[in-house]
Design an enzyme around this catalytic site. Sequence first.
Site, PDB file in Angstrom:
ATOM      1  N   HIS A   1       0.815  -1.210   0.000  1.00  0.00           N
ATOM      2  CA  HIS A   1       0.000   0.000   0.000  1.00  0.00           C
ATOM      3  C   HIS A   1       0.855   1.268   0.000  1.00  0.00           C
ATOM      4  CE1 HIS A   1      -4.083   1.038  -0.201  1.00  0.00           C
ATOM      5  NE2 HIS A   1      -4.359   1.280   1.056  1.00  0.00           N
TER       6      HIS A   1
ATOM      7  N   ASN B   1      -6.336   6.758   3.601  1.00  0.00           N
ATOM      8  CA  ASN B   1      -7.678   7.268   3.336  1.00  0.00           C
ATOM      9  C   ASN B   1      -7.853   8.737   3.717  1.00  0.00           C
ATOM     10  OD1 ASN B   1      -7.535   6.843   6.073  1.00  0.00           O
ATOM     11  ND2 ASN B   1      -9.564   5.921   6.263  1.00  0.00           N
TER      12      ASN B   1
END
Length: 218
Positions: A40, A97
């Site tokens: 990620h 996020n």
Amino acid sequence: MRLRYRLVLQNRAKFVARAGGPGRMLIFGLGNMPYPRTRHSVGQLITDGLAAKFNVHLAYEPKLQSFHGEVLGLPMPGSPNNKRLKLSLAKTKNYMNLSGPSVQKTYEAKLRHTQTFHPRNRRVIIIHDSIDQAPMKISPRFGGSARGHNGVRSVIAALGTQDFYRIRIGIGMPPRGALEQYVLEKLSKEELEYWSPGGEGIERVWEAILKIIEDECV
């Protein structure tokens, strides 16, 4: 139609001549800083590799909520006027996020005064991981939806547009139902070498960036 197209090109040339000064581009790597060297966070790993390529230090700037550094006086490929490029490299300190506010603050600070024929958001390149591409594959793209990527979704919300460049970095498809665990796992040794400073992957990403620069800044 030909006359109209010729006038558009002439007006663009006049605008560029008036604008003068260096072209500007913002390259922003997404990731989860608390989880370095994971799938990620490959966007941030690549940003570090680009910084190393140009011997640039990424320093944390609280007002931007990001680590940022600049490459100054970079020759612009294909420029008829020997124009120079100012390249901003950045990565967020926030979780994936919550990437959007960092990108937006950096965008406003570094591209606010940029004069360009195209909208300023076309001078933004987001580098992020993608499960839609095989590991170590690079897929440049302009615009479109977030395709389920929370970091890209946050950037779209913060900038108020989908119209910016992305360089999607393949990490492969996770087993069904294991996405969250999969993206937080460490990159393989081969992937780490590929995306580390001096690695082949950094040069391939740079080639993709140069193509965007040619399209947008020259």
